[in-house]
Write a protein that holds these residues in place. Structure first.
Motif, PDB file in Angstrom:
ATOM      1  N   PRO A 104       0.978  -1.385  -0.009  1.00 34.14           N
ATOM      2  CA  PRO A 104       0.038   0.020   0.055  1.00 34.14           C
ATOM      3  C   PRO A 104       0.847   1.269   0.102  1.00 34.14           C
ATOM      4  O   PRO A 104       0.309   2.472  -0.117  1.00 34.14           O
ATOM      5  CB  PRO A 104      -0.755  -0.263   1.269  1.00 34.14           C
ATOM      6  CG  PRO A 104      -0.226  -0.761   2.103  1.00 34.14           C
ATOM      7  CD  PRO A 104       0.641  -1.920   1.344  1.00 34.14           C
ATOM      8  N   ASP A 105       2.187   1.184   0.317  1.00 28.57           N
ATOM      9  CA  ASP A 105       3.039   2.450   0.361  1.00 28.57           C
ATOM     10  C   ASP A 105       3.907   2.534  -0.997  1.00 28.57           C
ATOM     11  O   ASP A 105       4.586   3.260  -0.845  1.00 28.57           O
ATOM     12  CB  ASP A 105       3.905   1.987   1.570  1.00 28.57           C
ATOM     13  CG  ASP A 105       3.237   1.917   2.752  1.00 28.57           C
ATOM     14  OD1 ASP A 105       2.217   2.845   2.915  1.00 28.57           O
ATOM     15  OD2 ASP A 105       3.652   1.600   3.933  1.00 28.57           O
ATOM     16  N   TYR A 106       3.608   1.908  -2.011  1.00 30.33           N
ATOM     17  CA  TYR A 106       4.355   1.664  -3.046  1.00 30.33           C
ATOM     18  C   TYR A 106       4.560   3.029  -3.750  1.00 30.33           C
ATOM     19  O   TYR A 106       5.761   3.481  -4.048  1.00 30.33           O
ATOM     20  CB  TYR A 106       3.824   0.860  -4.138  1.00 30.33           C
ATOM     21  CG  TYR A 106       4.501   0.803  -5.629  1.00 30.33           C
ATOM     22  CD1 TYR A 106       5.760   0.124  -5.504  1.00 30.33           C
ATOM     23  CD2 TYR A 106       3.783   1.290  -6.749  1.00 30.33           C
ATOM     24  CE1 TYR A 106       6.334   0.120  -6.913  1.00 30.33           C
ATOM     25  CE2 TYR A 106       4.569   1.270  -7.832  1.00 30.33           C
ATOM     26  CZ  TYR A 106       5.706   0.758  -8.037  1.00 30.33           C
ATOM     27  OH  TYR A 106       6.311   0.830  -8.968  1.00 30.33           O
ATOM     28  N   ILE A 107       3.501   3.523  -3.829  1.00 32.18           N
ATOM     29  CA  ILE A 107       3.852   5.061  -4.606  1.00 32.18           C
ATOM     30  C   ILE A 107       4.157   6.349  -3.597  1.00 32.18           C
ATOM     31  O   ILE A 107       5.254   6.889  -3.897  1.00 32.18           O
ATOM     32  CB  ILE A 107       2.363   5.788  -5.155  1.00 32.18           C
ATOM     33  CG1 ILE A 107       1.948   5.044  -6.438  1.00 32.18           C
ATOM     34  CG2 ILE A 107       2.445   7.091  -5.311  1.00 32.18           C
ATOM     35  CD1 ILE A 107       3.009   5.213  -7.524  1.00 32.18           C
ATOM     36  N   GLN A 108       3.972   6.104  -2.218  1.00 27.21           N
ATOM     37  CA  GLN A 108       4.579   7.001  -1.320  1.00 27.21           C
ATOM     38  C   GLN A 108       6.205   6.741  -1.316  1.00 27.21           C
ATOM     39  O   GLN A 108       6.785   7.462  -0.870  1.00 27.21           O
ATOM     40  CB  GLN A 108       3.629   6.937   0.033  1.00 27.21           C
ATOM     41  CG  GLN A 108       2.388   7.455  -0.027  1.00 27.21           C
ATOM     42  CD  GLN A 108       2.395   8.920  -0.271  1.00 27.21           C
ATOM     43  OE1 GLN A 108       3.030   9.852   0.375  1.00 27.21           O
ATOM     44  NE2 GLN A 108       1.788   9.215  -1.451  1.00 27.21           N
ATOM     45  N   ASN A 109       6.586   5.606  -1.092  1.00 24.11           N
ATOM     46  CA  ASN A 109       7.888   5.175  -1.189  1.00 24.11           C
ATOM     47  C   ASN A 109       8.497   5.743  -2.430  1.00 24.11           C
ATOM     48  O   ASN A 109       9.745   6.158  -2.424  1.00 24.11           O
ATOM     49  CB  ASN A 109       8.221   3.596  -1.000  1.00 24.11           C
ATOM     50  CG  ASN A 109       7.854   3.143   0.216  1.00 24.11           C
ATOM     51  OD1 ASN A 109       7.721   3.719   1.192  1.00 24.11           O
ATOM     52  ND2 ASN A 109       7.470   1.713   0.343  1.00 24.11           N
ATOM     53  N   PHE A 110       7.977   5.569  -3.470  1.00 22.33           N
ATOM     54  CA  PHE A 110       8.412   6.133  -4.767  1.00 22.33           C
ATOM     55  C   PHE A 110       8.568   7.639  -4.739  1.00 22.33           C
ATOM     56  O   PHE A 110       9.540   8.339  -5.205  1.00 22.33           O
ATOM     57  CB  PHE A 110       7.922   5.825  -6.062  1.00 22.33           C
ATOM     58  CG  PHE A 110       8.292   6.076  -7.385  1.00 22.33           C
ATOM     59  CD1 PHE A 110       9.677   5.826  -7.777  1.00 22.33           C
ATOM     60  CD2 PHE A 110       7.316   7.050  -8.256  1.00 22.33           C
ATOM     61  CE1 PHE A 110      10.186   6.241  -8.804  1.00 22.33           C
ATOM     62  CE2 PHE A 110       8.099   7.700  -9.350  1.00 22.33           C
ATOM     63  CZ  PHE A 110       9.437   6.948  -9.853  1.00 22.33           C
ATOM     64  N   LYS A 111       7.555   8.154  -4.071  1.00 19.72           N
ATOM     65  CA  LYS A 111       7.610   9.759  -3.999  1.00 19.72           C
ATOM     66  C   LYS A 111       8.552  10.028  -3.058  1.00 19.72           C
ATOM     67  O   LYS A 111       9.192  11.365  -3.152  1.00 19.72           O
ATOM     68  CB  LYS A 111       6.133   9.997  -3.375  1.00 19.72           C
ATOM     69  CG  LYS A 111       6.117  11.711  -3.545  1.00 19.72           C
ATOM     70  CD  LYS A 111       4.381  11.814  -2.990  1.00 19.72           C
ATOM     71  CE  LYS A 111       4.657  13.616  -2.755  1.00 19.72           C
ATOM     72  NZ  LYS A 111       3.083  13.955  -2.344  1.00 19.72           N
ATOM     73  N   LYS A 112       8.822   9.438  -2.056  1.00 18.02           N
ATOM     74  CA  LYS A 112      10.081   9.784  -1.258  1.00 18.02           C
ATOM     75  C   LYS A 112      11.426  10.021  -2.184  1.00 18.02           C
ATOM     76  O   LYS A 112      12.339  10.451  -1.562  1.00 18.02           O
ATOM     77  CB  LYS A 112      10.285   8.681  -0.250  1.00 18.02           C
ATOM     78  CG  LYS A 112       9.164   8.685   0.873  1.00 18.02           C
ATOM     79  CD  LYS A 112       9.307   7.717   1.900  1.00 18.02           C
ATOM     80  CE  LYS A 112       8.098   7.917   2.874  1.00 18.02           C
ATOM     81  NZ  LYS A 112       8.284   6.461   3.865  1.00 18.02           N
TER      82      LYS A 112
END
Length: 315
Positions: A104-112
């Motif tokens: 569920p954190d895939y995009i947020q991890n990429f955004k980091k």
């Protein structure tokens, strides 16, 4: 705060209303870069969104991001290589996709990694289309947009999708009802993709009434007949409706000369664009980095461009 004054942490705290304010405060100096992430990137080991961010993009749109098979080349495959053999490589990619589906954190991890606002293209294709389910502006995918934490969506038409103005209108309504007030909605067409173009004022008004925050239109000099005066007329109408306007380079001219890019940037500024967009067809799924920087320098000068580039590494 203006878009080019933002710090790294601002990209994670700001919601739709904050983003709209930042764009307005920037007075036509916001840059969006669209990137294809389903092909080998321009630079090996570096995803196209990372390259776009490094060359001063404020907002980065993922094109061909498949919600059924989430994967970003240059990011997810950093530690695997086709040089190890295609069967081994293909198996590794399949395993990565499966892990990404459950993250569920895939995009947020990429955004980091990116440190920018992230958006995604969604296509409101007609019934009976063979277009991949994971790329459609469907209820299922819109719910995933919210779950994964994208900052904005772009409801538009890739080539040969059959998307109509009515389809975009319905897509906006569906998106606003599902995404609520936290996610920015961009909508429109940048070229003759899908079925016909949207070059009339009533359609634009309908998009805004349905819930679009930003209306995209072709930049002057990209689509035949699109002059500064014509585009300015559309932008004035968009502003009268209370929305923001984005001019787009989506006709493979993003891979043209720097002098052409500079010309389009000047004309878009004269027409009153709030956001200037450059597309993904320059080569290897993105605008050449030097053209991104030329667009940025033309629309906001070296000082703000270099600050945007340098500040991307600040945490």
């Amino acid at each position: 705060m203006r878009m080019f004054d933002l710090f790294y942490e601002d990209y994670f705290r700001m919601k739709r209303s904050d983003l709209i304010d930042a764009i307005r405060d920037s007075e036509g100096r916001t840059l969006m870069c669209e990137t294809i992430i389903s092909t080998f990137p321009l630079l090996d080991g570096i995803s196209n969104p990372e390259a776009a961010a490094a060359f001063s993009a404020d907002m980065i749109t993922l094109n061909t991001f498949n919600f059924d098979a989430p994967f970003i080349f240059g990011y997810d495959d950093e530690k695997v290589s086709p040089y190890h053999g295609i069967p081994t490589y293909a198996k590794a990619l399949s395993e990565i996709v499966e892990r990404n589906r459950e993250n569920p954190d895939y995009i947020q991890n990429f955004k980091k990694i990116i440190g920018r606002f992230l958006g995604v293209n969604l296509e409101p294709v007609p019934d009976g289309s063979t277009y991949p389910e994971g790329l459609r502006c469907s209820e299922k995918n819109l719910k995933k947009v919210a779950e994964l934490g994208f900052d904005y969506i772009v409801i538009t038409a890739n080539p040969s999708t059959g998307v109509t103005s009515e389809g975009i209108l319905e897509g906006i309504r569906r998106a606003r009802s599902i995404l609520g007030e936290d996610t920015l909605i961009v909508a429109g067409k940048m070229h003759g993709a899908g079925a016909g173009n949207i070059y009339d004022l009533e359609t634009i008004k309908g998009f805004v009434s349905a819930g679009a925050d930003v209306i995209l239109i072709p930049a002057p000099g990209t689509v035949p007949g699109f002059t500064v005066d014509l585009v300015k007329g559309f932008i004035d109408a968009i502003h009268d409706e209370g929305a923001l306007a984005m001019t787009t380079i989506g006709t493979s001219q993003e891979g043209s000369t720097e002098s052409y890019i500079e010309s389009v940037a000047q004309m878009s500024k004269m027409a009153g664009a709030d956001i200037q967009h450059t597309g993904d067809a320059g080569g290897s799924g993105m605008t050449p980095p030097e053209n991104i920087m030329r667009l940025s320098i033309t629309m906001r000068g070296r000082r703000h461009t270099y600050r945007r580039m340098a500040r991307s590494s600040r945490r």
